[in-house]
Design a protein around this motif. Structure first.
Motif, PDB file in Angstrom:
ATOM      1  N   GLY A 390      -6.192 -24.996  30.990  1.00  8.03           N
ATOM      2  CA  GLY A 390      -5.183 -24.676  31.992  1.00  8.03           C
ATOM      3  C   GLY A 390      -5.672 -23.519  32.831  1.00  8.03           C
ATOM      4  O   GLY A 390      -6.311 -22.599  32.310  1.00  8.03           O
ATOM      5  N   VAL A 396      -3.824 -28.761  34.832  1.00 10.49           N
ATOM      6  CA  VAL A 396      -4.191 -28.991  33.427  1.00 10.49           C
ATOM      7  C   VAL A 396      -5.241 -30.084  33.423  1.00 10.49           C
ATOM      8  O   VAL A 396      -4.993 -31.193  33.906  1.00 10.49           O
ATOM      9  N   VAL A 417      -0.934 -21.867  34.933  1.00 13.19           N
ATOM     10  CA  VAL A 417      -0.751 -22.339  33.560  1.00 13.19           C
ATOM     11  C   VAL A 417      -1.257 -21.245  32.631  1.00 13.19           C
ATOM     12  O   VAL A 417      -2.397 -20.791  32.754  1.00 13.19           O
ATOM     13  N   LYS A 419      -0.754 -21.225  28.913  1.00  9.88           N
ATOM     14  CA  LYS A 419      -1.188 -21.702  27.598  1.00  9.88           C
ATOM     15  C   LYS A 419      -1.177 -23.219  27.573  1.00  9.88           C
ATOM     16  O   LYS A 419      -0.324 -23.861  28.206  1.00  9.88           O
ATOM     17  N   VAL A 420      -2.125 -23.799  26.831  1.00 13.60           N
ATOM     18  CA  VAL A 420      -2.150 -25.241  26.600  1.00 13.60           C
ATOM     19  C   VAL A 420      -2.452 -25.481  25.124  1.00 13.60           C
ATOM     20  O   VAL A 420      -3.100 -24.661  24.465  1.00 13.60           O
ATOM     21  N   SER A 431       1.888 -27.759  27.793  1.00 16.24           N
ATOM     22  CA  SER A 431       1.412 -26.625  28.590  1.00 16.24           C
ATOM     23  C   SER A 431       2.588 -25.765  29.024  1.00 16.24           C
ATOM     24  O   SER A 431       3.670 -26.273  29.318  1.00 16.24           O
ATOM     25  N   SER A 433       3.816 -22.524  31.691  1.00 16.13           N
ATOM     26  CA  SER A 433       3.430 -22.023  33.010  1.00 16.13           C
ATOM     27  C   SER A 433       4.367 -20.919  33.470  1.00 16.13           C
ATOM     28  O   SER A 433       5.494 -20.772  32.966  1.00 16.13           O
TER      29      SER A 433
END
Length: 916
Positions: A390, A396, A417, A419-420, A431, A433
């Motif tokens: 991300g 993503v 973004v 965290k994924v 994900s 955002s």
């Protein structure tokens, strides 16, 4: 052996700046990415980054005609001679000035480099070992401004150089009597491209304002006459300048100086040019500056790229438009055509795009784009086959670790973004955002099937999904709350309050329904998901919590804090088991605009990302530095440091400022240049850490934003300023024997093979631990003896053999043979392996990844064969019906003929009766 990781591949970036090149066979594109070079194989759909790097961003790459060597030059003019066969650096050289272009002659014996207003011709390095691979032959002076482009004639007799002073110069590579130099004008803007016609001195020149000039020569290539060695240059007449002064200067080779204008002596048979025609690209006025051009001599096709993202294909010399297309909304920086003329590659540096277009079928052969801003996070899929990233651009992207290419991009997020992560099934990506949403994406249908939001708008900075994949949690950085949703229904289940600062990181336990949350309020809170989401434990920290992660077995917790420490906790007893002071290991550099030294600024640096290795014995840590550290948890000591980049084009790379850039008024880096050119300014805005969103030119700071170990344990990845770097375990680099003895030699192993003692041979091979020998022993064992051998192996060698089979299966073509080994080992030793499932989990995941890869390839092949068989059957059936229809028609015609003949015979009999 455990820490023998080396740089494997660069993902997340496919093109930055510089010129693109095709390989000799035209099936691979060579693209400069920052200070590295990536090779994209278009036939096999794979990418590879060469294990060489320059000290600054690469500006131009020159490829030899045989495709074996390349000359790579960076922004400062530092050059490397790289072998594309062995992937090794053969020679270093420095041109001392920025180089604009480099081009080998078609015969491979010379290459020309343009820097400033001079063209330098060097002898190309040969197959013999030389003390100096770069030997200067001639220096050509003529243009008044910087030179921009080069092209050679097909027989390597002459070359042409374009310049920013709107002139084009033709030079002779040898001492030709009738062509030393020739200057051409006719343009009103910078020359972007100059190209010779096939087997001719005829010339095409293209300028930035969209003008094409066609030049015709009165002499063929065969008409060039070699200058006799005894001829001496005539002394110059009084008052006349020396037009073609040829002299030797120390360090410059033979110097040839040209003067703009027509030759004074009209009686000589010198080569002359005349302008045959002139064409304009922007007649309608809807195209702006022409930025890149390439010409394919055999097919006479000219490709031109524009700043608006449009490209044109024209057939020369008639200037017939073949087609025009817009491939991007950004400036096209580089254009290249492959040897057959079918594929055209385009590079757009603004968006980091690399495209390969097949112009005859009007389709994309290759289309890749990296994150054009910083990457913020990454995650491995459970089988280690895919990596999801991300970025600050709101995208993503999912990358295949085998091919190194992105195969799907999700663009639903409208902001960065943060965290994924993958769910445990491996088919769902989640994900978080700053746009206030958490989204779930399906990898089967490639769609966003769930969108989670909070009652009040919140910017989510952390994310975690539990082991079952049912609970999704995200932490807000402005409201200090943690939100819990159900994956099945998409409904908000609970809002967890209690933290007194922004929630920086979340992590679910891999074995229990416990959520750990790290916050800036100097606490770690453990939330019980089964007991009304209550706080089970609160762990006090010595400083603000930045990152938290569980060990793979769930029995330990690692926390990174703002004071640069990594602390280890037992989540069952809520006690601290150890800590590592890692601030000194970061070794941060000094930014050019910093007023304090690197030693002082290091006091404010810390680790921002943590992850455990697959076996849980070590921790990988990275942060605001160019170093990634591996710590041993048990010994609480540093095991190894990886320098992720040596690119000085990034800021904070060096510990001390360069004294050559210091003046009595301060650092030269603080001087704002280029603001009057419309290109923006060079200094980033105050306080900007992750990237400047305005149209500014600045040096990005080197940092590691996220780290992850592969579930297979054989690689780890880091998202950095440079891109997504993958480091793989390379067993060939390290000799790591196990229980070695004097009797354990290759000769004794092969003796056991000759005696058909298979099990002792395998044990000895694994004690010596050489990959080639282990493979030889394993593949010598007869197929029917595999179950017997597996049954007689000692327990300690079963795991080693299973790990070796898992790594060999990934690249081997002996699919059934290695699958038989796997089946026999798991059937005979399954119970013992199950008791040690935690230790051998990475091996089993590597095995699953290999089997899944073969399954995907075979299923595609089987589907293709089934479709072909169905098509052939349908075709034969259709032909059978057609043949049957033709036979029926033939039968009907025969019956009609018989009836007609009978009627005629009856008529003839009646006529005979009448006559009688």
């Amino acid at each position: 052996m455990k820490f023998a990781y080396r740089f494997s591949n660069l993902l997340g970036a496919v093109y930055r700046q510089g010129n693109l090149s095709f390989s000799k066979d035209g099936n691979a594109v060579i693209s400069p990415v920052g200070n590295r070079v990536s090779v994209f194989d278009l036939k096999n759909n794979t990418s590879e980054t060469l294990p060489v790097s320059t000290t600054k961003n690469i500006t131009c790459v020159g490829l030899s005609p045989d495709g074996n060597i390349a000359v790579v030059v960076d922004e400062d003019g530092a050059a490397m001679l790289v072998s594309l066969v062995t992937r090794a650096t053969l020679h270093h050289f420095h041109f001392h000035k920025p180089v604009s272009s480099i081009r080998f002659s078609p015969d491979g014996r010379k290459f020309v480099v343009t820097k400033e207003n001079v063209a330098l011709m060097y002898h190309a390095p040969g197959k013999q070992r030389e003390f100096n691979a770069f030997v200067l032959d001639k220096s050509y002076y003529g243009p008044y401004d910087e030179t921009t482009c080069i092209d050679w004639t097909d027989d390597s007799k002459c070359f042409v150089v374009g310049s920013k002073d709107m002139s084009t110069w033709v030079f002779g590579a040898e001492r030709w009597a009738n062509l030393i130099y020739y200057s051409l004008g006719g343009h009103k803007d910078v020359i972007v491209g100059c190209f010779f016609e096939k087997d001719s001195l005829d010339l095409y020149t293209v300028s930035q304002d969209g003008t094409l000039c066609v030049w015709e020569s009165d002499t063929e290539l065969d008409g060039l006459v070699l200058k006799k060695s005894q001829d001496k240059p005539k002394p110059p007449r009084p008052g006349e300048e020396e037009e073609s002064e040829e002299e030797r200067k120390e360090g410059e080779g033979e110097v040839i100086r040209g003067k703009a204008g027509a030759p004074k002596d009209k009686n000589t048979n010198n080569v002359r040019y005349k302008q045959r025609s002139k064409h304009f690209f922007n007649k309608e006025g809807d195209f702006n500056n022409l930025t890149a051009a390439a010409y394919h001599k055999p097919t006479h096709i000219l490709v031109t790229g524009f700043a608006s993202g449009i490209f044109h294909l024209h057939e020369l010399p008639e200037f017939n438009l073949i087609h025009s297309l817009s491939i991007s909304d950004q400036r096209i920086s580089s254009v290249a055509i492959n040897s057959s003329g079918d594929w055209i590659s385009f590079g757009c540096s603004g968006m980091g795009q690399l495209l390969v277009w097949e112009w005859q079928s009007e389709s994309y052969v290759f289309k890749q784009q990296g994150h054009f801003n910083n990457m913020a996070s990454l995650a491995y899929s459970p089988d280690g086959q895919y990596i999801v990233t991300g970025g600050d651009d709101g995208k993503v992207k999912v990358w295949n670790t085998n091919s190194g290419l992105c195969f799907v991009t999700f663009t639903e997020h409208t902001s960065s973004v943060t965290k994924v992560t993958f769910t445990s099934s491996g088919f769902v990506i989640v994900s978080a955002s700053l746009d206030g949403t958490v989204r779930a994406f399906d990898l089967h249908r490639y769609r966003n099937f769930r969108t989670f939001t909070s009652p009040r708008p919140a910017q989510f900075s952390s994310l975690a999904v539990d082991v079952s994949g049912e609970l999704v949690s995200a932490g807000a950085q402005d409201s200090f709350e943690i939100f819990l949703w159900s994956m099945q229904t998409g409904r908000l289940l609970e809002v967890l309050g209690g933290h007194e600062g922004p929630v920086s990181c979340l992590c679910f336990s891999p074995v229990q329904s416990i959520l750990a949350s790290a916050s800036w309020d100097r606490t770690i809170r453990l939330w019980d998901m089964l007991d009304s989401w209550q706080v089970k434990e609160t762990l006090p920290l010595s400083s603000d919590g930045l990152s938290v992660t569980y060990r793979p077995d769930g029995q330990e917790l690692a926390v990174a804090t703002l004071n640069g420490e990594i602390s280890f906790w037992n989540p069952q007893t809520a006690t601290q088991t150890g800590s590592v002071a890692g601030r000194h290991d970061l070794e941060t550099g000094r930014k050019e605009t910093d007023k304090i030294t690197a030693k002082q600024s290091a006091k404010g640096k810390s680790f921002t990302s943590l992850c455990y290795s697959a076996d849980g014995e070590s921790v990988l840590a990275g942060g605001q530095s160019k170093f990634v550290c591996i710590y041993n948890v048990k010994e609480q000591m540093l095991m190894k440091k990886f320098e992720i980049s040596c690119n000085l084009s990034f800021d904070a790379m060096e510990e001390f400022l360069d004294r050559r850039k210091m003046t009595e008024f301060g650092s030269l880096a603080l001087v704002d240049e280029g603001a009057g050119d419309g290109d923006g300014v060079n200094i980033s805005l105050p306080g900007v850490r992750r990237g400047d969103m305005s149209s500014r030119h600045f040096k990005p700071e080197i940092r590691v934003s996220s780290l992850r170990f592969s579930p297979t344990g054989r690689s780890w990845a880091a998202t950095t300023t440079e891109g997504l770097l993958v480091y793989s375990l390379d067993g060939s680099l390290v000799f790591d024997p196990y229980d070695l003895d004097l009797d354990v030699t290759p000769a004794s192993i092969r003796k056991q093979l000759r005696l058909q003692e298979w099990a002792p041979a395998i044990v000895l091979a694994f004690r010596l631990n050489e990959k080639a020998l282990k493979q030889e022993v394993l593949e010598t064992v007869p197929h029917e003896q595999i179950p017997v051998v597996c049954g007689s192996l000692p327990d300690i060698y079963v795991e080693k053999l299973l790990g070796f089979v898992a790594s060999s299966l990934e690249k081997s073509g002996h699919l059934q043979f290695y699958m038989t080994w796997v089946q026999s080992l798991l059937m005979l030793h399954g119970q013992k392996l199950k008791n040690r499932s935690g230790a051998i989990l990475p091996t089993l995941q590597a095995l699953q990844k290999s089997i899944q890869r073969h399954f995907d390839n075979l299923s595609k092949l089987c589907d293709f064969n089934m479709f072909n068989i169905r098509y052939a059957a349908a075709l034969s059936k259709q032909r059978g019906l057609k043949r049957a229809a033709e036979e029926d028609e033939g039968r009907e015609e025969e019956e009609e003929d018989e009836e007609l003949s009978e009627e005629m015979s009856m008529a003839s009999l009646e006529d005979a009766d009448l006559m009688l």
